[in-house]
Design a protein around this motif. Sequence first.
Motif, PDB file in Angstrom:
ATOM      1  N   LYS A  67       1.151  -1.317  -0.079  1.00 22.93           N
ATOM      2  CA  LYS A  67       0.179  -0.068   0.096  1.00 22.93           C
ATOM      3  C   LYS A  67       0.613   1.207   0.107  1.00 22.93           C
ATOM      4  O   LYS A  67       0.837   2.336  -0.778  1.00 22.93           O
ATOM      5  CB  LYS A  67      -1.014   0.140   1.072  1.00 22.93           C
ATOM      6  CG  LYS A  67      -1.892   1.239   1.314  1.00 22.93           C
ATOM      7  CD  LYS A  67      -2.758   1.056   2.522  1.00 22.93           C
ATOM      8  CE  LYS A  67      -3.761   2.439   2.454  1.00 22.93           C
ATOM      9  NZ  LYS A  67      -3.193   3.481   2.130  1.00 22.93           N
ATOM     10  N   ASP A  70       0.931   4.185  -2.694  1.00 22.08           N
ATOM     11  CA  ASP A  70       0.753   5.510  -2.478  1.00 22.08           C
ATOM     12  C   ASP A  70       1.872   6.488  -2.795  1.00 22.08           C
ATOM     13  O   ASP A  70       1.682   7.557  -3.473  1.00 22.08           O
ATOM     14  CB  ASP A  70       0.639   5.806  -0.729  1.00 22.08           C
ATOM     15  CG  ASP A  70      -0.653   5.082  -0.387  1.00 22.08           C
ATOM     16  OD1 ASP A  70      -1.478   4.896  -1.206  1.00 22.08           O
ATOM     17  OD2 ASP A  70      -0.703   4.812   1.155  1.00 22.08           O
ATOM     18  N   LYS A  71       2.931   6.170  -2.793  1.00 27.58           N
ATOM     19  CA  LYS A  71       4.403   6.693  -3.424  1.00 27.58           C
ATOM     20  C   LYS A  71       4.082   6.834  -4.913  1.00 27.58           C
ATOM     21  O   LYS A  71       4.575   7.801  -5.442  1.00 27.58           O
ATOM     22  CB  LYS A  71       5.579   6.170  -2.899  1.00 27.58           C
ATOM     23  CG  LYS A  71       6.748   6.823  -3.271  1.00 27.58           C
ATOM     24  CD  LYS A  71       7.870   6.238  -2.578  1.00 27.58           C
ATOM     25  CE  LYS A  71       9.436   7.083  -3.003  1.00 27.58           C
ATOM     26  NZ  LYS A  71      10.266   6.261  -2.239  1.00 27.58           N
ATOM     27  N   LYS A  73       1.717   6.896  -6.707  1.00 25.65           N
ATOM     28  CA  LYS A  73       0.638   7.954  -7.326  1.00 25.65           C
ATOM     29  C   LYS A  73       0.823   9.430  -6.782  1.00 25.65           C
ATOM     30  O   LYS A  73       0.435  10.242  -7.527  1.00 25.65           O
ATOM     31  CB  LYS A  73      -0.584   7.542  -6.558  1.00 25.65           C
ATOM     32  CG  LYS A  73      -1.112   6.278  -7.204  1.00 25.65           C
ATOM     33  CD  LYS A  73      -2.476   5.946  -6.410  1.00 25.65           C
ATOM     34  CE  LYS A  73      -2.781   4.435  -6.733  1.00 25.65           C
ATOM     35  NZ  LYS A  73      -3.966   3.918  -6.160  1.00 25.65           N
ATOM     36  N   GLU A  74       1.895   9.622  -6.164  1.00 30.77           N
ATOM     37  CA  GLU A  74       2.616  10.912  -5.953  1.00 30.77           C
ATOM     38  C   GLU A  74       3.436  11.393  -7.246  1.00 30.77           C
ATOM     39  O   GLU A  74       3.885  12.501  -7.209  1.00 30.77           O
ATOM     40  CB  GLU A  74       3.356  10.895  -4.674  1.00 30.77           C
ATOM     41  CG  GLU A  74       2.435  10.922  -3.407  1.00 30.77           C
ATOM     42  CD  GLU A  74       3.186  10.872  -2.232  1.00 30.77           C
ATOM     43  OE1 GLU A  74       4.590  10.870  -2.239  1.00 30.77           O
ATOM     44  OE2 GLU A  74       2.747  10.771  -1.120  1.00 30.77           O
TER      45      GLU A  74
END
Length: 298
Positions: free
Chosen positions: A17, A21-22, A24-25
Amino acid sequence: MSKIILPSYKEQSPEVKARFDKLKERPVILKVENVTKTFNTSQGPVTVLNNVSFQTYRREFTSIIGPSGCGKSTLVRLLAGLEMFDSGKIMVKDNVIDGPGIDRGMVFQGYTLFPWLTVVENVMYGLLRKGETKSYALNRASEWIRLMGLDKFETAYPSQLSGGMKQRVAIARSLAVHPEMLLMDEPFGALDAQTRAKMQSNLLQIWRNVNISIMFITHDLDEAIYLSDRIIVLKANPGEIAEIIEVPVPRPRTPDQFLSPEFLATKKHVEELIHPVTNYKEDKLPFFKLTQAGDEVI
């Protein structure tokens, strides 16, 4: 025998996860918006892709998979600028795609090397077309050939190489011009199983160490899950996005993970999307008996 209970393919460990998250940054590299493609046939117009939209991020490894006729290869050719779509928009960074460009490298299933050029000359080709000097092109080509483990074959011709070696040359030629994306249309489909596994491992090593985003077309479920961050599953007639799946298998990937619960759960779901369960009677072939009585098999 007890039934194996698999986890949900949507379940992600904290590490997985955090990786997504990283991811999508990061900046968006490829943006596909409402793309539709229709071919005119003798039976009339056929919509191959309908209203396809998605985006990928810098250094993301994305695979596209789906049943035969879903438009996988057509989509990658649109991304490469080799064909034009009827409506919608495709952008690499902020640049609208209206034809081929050096920001996208392309590797096909067939060995698209120039047979009259040596290995080093094939890898130099794109650099020279880009306007680089011959000395720069030679140095950069030699560097990529060495990275691919082909430095002993710089002066060999394609006819003197194995299938896996030819594809390594094709990958080196595409990456030598430093594209934003590498588009790969079933590049390992013609290789034997052992060579294919080795090429998959080589590709992951390249991807981990090079600033490149990869869009990979395949019909092999194991290959898609093993290589990808996300899998875009297409359905056919017309080709539309059925689902975009975040692969829950941790990285770095190894062949041992093929039997992990996360891998098997993802494979089961993708299989159900591509080959939904149908009534068995509908799939029976119209055979008549061609064997002798008493010669039945189960």
